[in-house]
Design an enzyme around this catalytic site. Structure first.
Site, PDB file in Angstrom:
ATOM      1  N   ARG A 192      11.596   3.509   3.071  1.00 29.44           N
ATOM      2  CA  ARG A 192      11.201   2.539   4.098  1.00 29.44           C
ATOM      3  C   ARG A 192      12.414   1.670   4.367  1.00 29.44           C
ATOM      4  O   ARG A 192      13.083   1.208   3.442  1.00 29.44           O
ATOM      5  CB  ARG A 192      10.043   1.662   3.655  1.00 29.44           C
ATOM      6  N   ARG A 213       0.799  -1.218   0.000  1.00 31.71           N
ATOM      7  CA  ARG A 213       0.000   0.000   0.000  1.00 31.71           C
ATOM      8  C   ARG A 213       0.832   1.269   0.000  1.00 31.71           C
ATOM      9  O   ARG A 213       0.597   2.188  -0.780  1.00 31.71           O
ATOM     10  CB  ARG A 213      -0.914   0.034   1.229  1.00 31.71           C
ATOM     11  N   THR A 214       1.806   1.339   0.899  1.00 33.63           N
ATOM     12  CA  THR A 214       2.535   2.590   1.041  1.00 33.63           C
ATOM     13  C   THR A 214       3.267   2.953  -0.247  1.00 33.63           C
ATOM     14  O   THR A 214       3.182   4.076  -0.732  1.00 33.63           O
ATOM     15  CB  THR A 214       3.531   2.503   2.218  1.00 33.63           C
ATOM     16  N   LYS A 271      25.979  -5.208  -2.035  1.00 37.97           N
ATOM     17  CA  LYS A 271      27.443  -5.260  -2.038  1.00 37.97           C
ATOM     18  C   LYS A 271      28.023  -4.546  -0.831  1.00 37.97           C
ATOM     19  O   LYS A 271      29.218  -4.279  -0.775  1.00 37.97           O
ATOM     20  CB  LYS A 271      27.985  -4.598  -3.317  1.00 37.97           C
ATOM     21  N   HIS A 327       5.864   6.222  11.125  1.00 36.23           N
ATOM     22  CA  HIS A 327       5.241   6.060   9.817  1.00 36.23           C
ATOM     23  C   HIS A 327       4.228   7.203   9.682  1.00 36.23           C
ATOM     24  O   HIS A 327       3.016   6.991   9.692  1.00 36.23           O
ATOM     25  CB  HIS A 327       4.567   4.680   9.759  1.00 36.23           C
TER      26      HIS A 327
END
Ligand SMILES: Nc1ncnc2c1ncn2[C@@H]1O[C@H](COP(=O)(O)OP(=O)(O)OP(=O)(O)O)[C@@H](O)[C@H]1O
Ligand SMILES: [Mg+2]
Ligand SMILES: [Zn+2]
Lengths: 310, 150
Positions: free
Chosen positions: A107, A57-58, A86, A135
């Site tokens: 995120r 969703r986000t 890496k 959030h």
């Protein structure tokens, strides 16, 4: 009120007036979010979405929001496909994204990642979840959903249900709802109670919240029931988990006690907390809530990046 | 008349009113014995008006700000006495700055400041005594500060 080029790391970055402003602006975005009308106020701007952790969703709603505003999106949803693999530092990844885009959405599984990113980016950084941290856009869209459905937040009786101890997002939400004058009631199993500091913080902002383990009683006069996920990992054994989940399950039976216009919200993904039967009732608002991520993120992106506004 | 149980020092520093039990931690912070070959004396569980305390005396040494901040984190009531020519020339109570940078490691294992990133740890002061600090990055209050000093 100046939103231009601001980082958004925590809901506490905003004053009460600013939160209300964003919510009202998001309302204006509604027809554009739905694709009924068109605008291109972010034409020529690029958003990078750096998702070091999965999200549906986000990420999709941020991308939709940017596209609806006429901007473009670059980014990744799978860090395994990047130089992170890496051993590249987050700082270096941010420096790169910063040079390729005008705003960064991140995120990351580690707390503080978004805050750290602001130190390496000229462009504004929007936190889309940092581990057990913040959030803020979820919080804004939750507030927006309540305001659109209930016309106001002040005086609303809002029940927060589920894991209130570990979920930081529910802590920010409790804070913001108190700031806006909601009457909160916390319902959770004994072992997942709202921490004292958060209750005190709520008290400082607005009405004193109440706590109970009796869901039926709390639901009786509630305007909003906000359900959160109870994670299996929080319990020593399956038996205890099943018992708790059973006790706090939202189903048709529970709704017998509810007011006709009670709305049920959930940040999703939901697992077993809400019976699918509930989806068909007018109480179920969680899918609409998820859609609201688009107008809210449009409002924020526009305020932060736009040279002109709606 | 001053009554000293240990030989007086001509020049150096006396760290007094250390929370009892923390003298060894203070020595650790001052990197003693590695950092000095001068006389160091330590007194533990000394009776005083505020209960038991520890004292550390180091000859030919004045402390830098970082060292003083670290001491403040474990012994908030400590006093730093600078001795010149056998006399107390200066006396300071330790106190923590509003922001504590690069001297403590965050106790949250999943905090980004504990990852290999080019930043120093950073904390905001919540309270001086008992010392309580909150990570600028993950916003958690640090547990067992004494164990987290870098
Ligand atoms: N020349 C010295 N050599 C070693 N230790 C010293 C010397 N002069 C003072 N001290 C010690 O330094 C500390 C501070 O001395 P001071 O004379 O200021 O004592 P005080 O009046 O008790 O101070 P406070 O009020 O800080 O307790 C005491 O522990 C004292 O024993
Ligand atoms: Mg004394
Ligand atoms: Zn931290």
């Amino acid at each position: 009120m100046d939103f231009k080029n601001r980082d958004v790391i925590s809901i506490k970055d905003f004053s009460k007036e600013e939160i209300i402003y964003v919510i009202n602006y998001a309302k204006k975005m509604m027809p554009y979010a739905k694709g009924e009308k068109h605008i291109d106020i972010l034409k020529g701007k690029i958003l990078s979405t750096l998702f070091f952790e999965p999200s549906t969703r986000t990420r999709l709603s941020f991308e939709s929001a940017m596209n609806r505003l006429g901007g473009r999106v670059i980014g990744f949803a799978d860090p395994n496909a990047t130089s992170q693999k890496k051993g590249e530092s987050l700082a270096d990844t941010i420096r790169m994204a910063d040079s390729y885009s005008d705003v960064i959405v991140i995120r990351h599984p580690q707390e503080g990642a978004a805050r750290l990113s602001t130190e390496f980016a000229e462009s504004p950084v929007l936190n889309a979840g940092d581990g057990a941290g913040h959030h803020p856009t979820q919080c804004l869209l939750d507030l927006f959903t309540i305001v659109t459905e209930k016309k106001k937040i002040k005086g609303d009786k809002i029940v927060l249900l589920g894991d209130l101890k570990y979920g930081r997002t529910v802590h920010s939400l409790a804070y913001a709802l108190s700031l806006l004058g909601a009457e909160l009631s916390f319902v959770s199993p004994e072992s997942l109670k709202m921490p004292k500091e958060i209750i005190n913080e709520c008290k400082e902002q607005g009405p004193e919240p109440s706590s109970t383990s009796n869901l039926e009683k709390a639901v009786k006069d509630a305007d909003v029931l906000y359900v959160t996920r109870i994670q299996r990992e929080r319990f020593p054994d399956a038996e205890e988990y099943n018992r708790v989940v059973g006790t706090y399950k939202v189903d048709i039976n529970l709704l017998k006690y509810a007011k006709e216009d009670l709305i049920i919200m959930h940040p999703l993904p939901r697992v077993v907390e809400i019976d699918p039967e509930v989806d068909k009732t007018p109480h179920a608002l969680y899918f609409k809530q998820a859609f609201n991520g688009v107008p809210v993120r449009m409002a924020l992106l526009s305020l932060i990046l736009g040279d002109r506004q709606l | 008349m001053k009554k000293l149980k240990i030989t007086p020092i001509k020049d150096g520093t006396v760290i007094d009113h250390i929370t009892s039990g923390f003298a060894v931690k203070v020595l650790h912070i001052l990197r003693i014995p590695e950092s000095t070959s001068s006389v160091v004396s330590v007194a533990m569980n000394v009776k005083s008006k505020i209960g038991k305390k520890d004292i550390v005396k180091v000859e030919n040494r004045e402390l830098d700000t970082k060292e003083v901040d670290k001491i403040a984190l474990i012994a908030p009531k400590a006093t730093i006495n600078i001795i010149r020519d056998y006399e107390v020339a200066e006396k300071h109570k330790v106190h923590l700055p509003a922001e504590i940078v690069g001297i403590v490691k965050c106790s949250n294992p999943t905090c980004i400041s504990n990852a290999k990133e080019p930043v120093k740890s950073r904390f905001l002061l919540v309270s001086d005594d008992p010392p309580c600090i909150k990570c600028y990055y993950c916003e958690r209050e640090t547990e067992d500060i004494a164990e987290r000093i870098i």
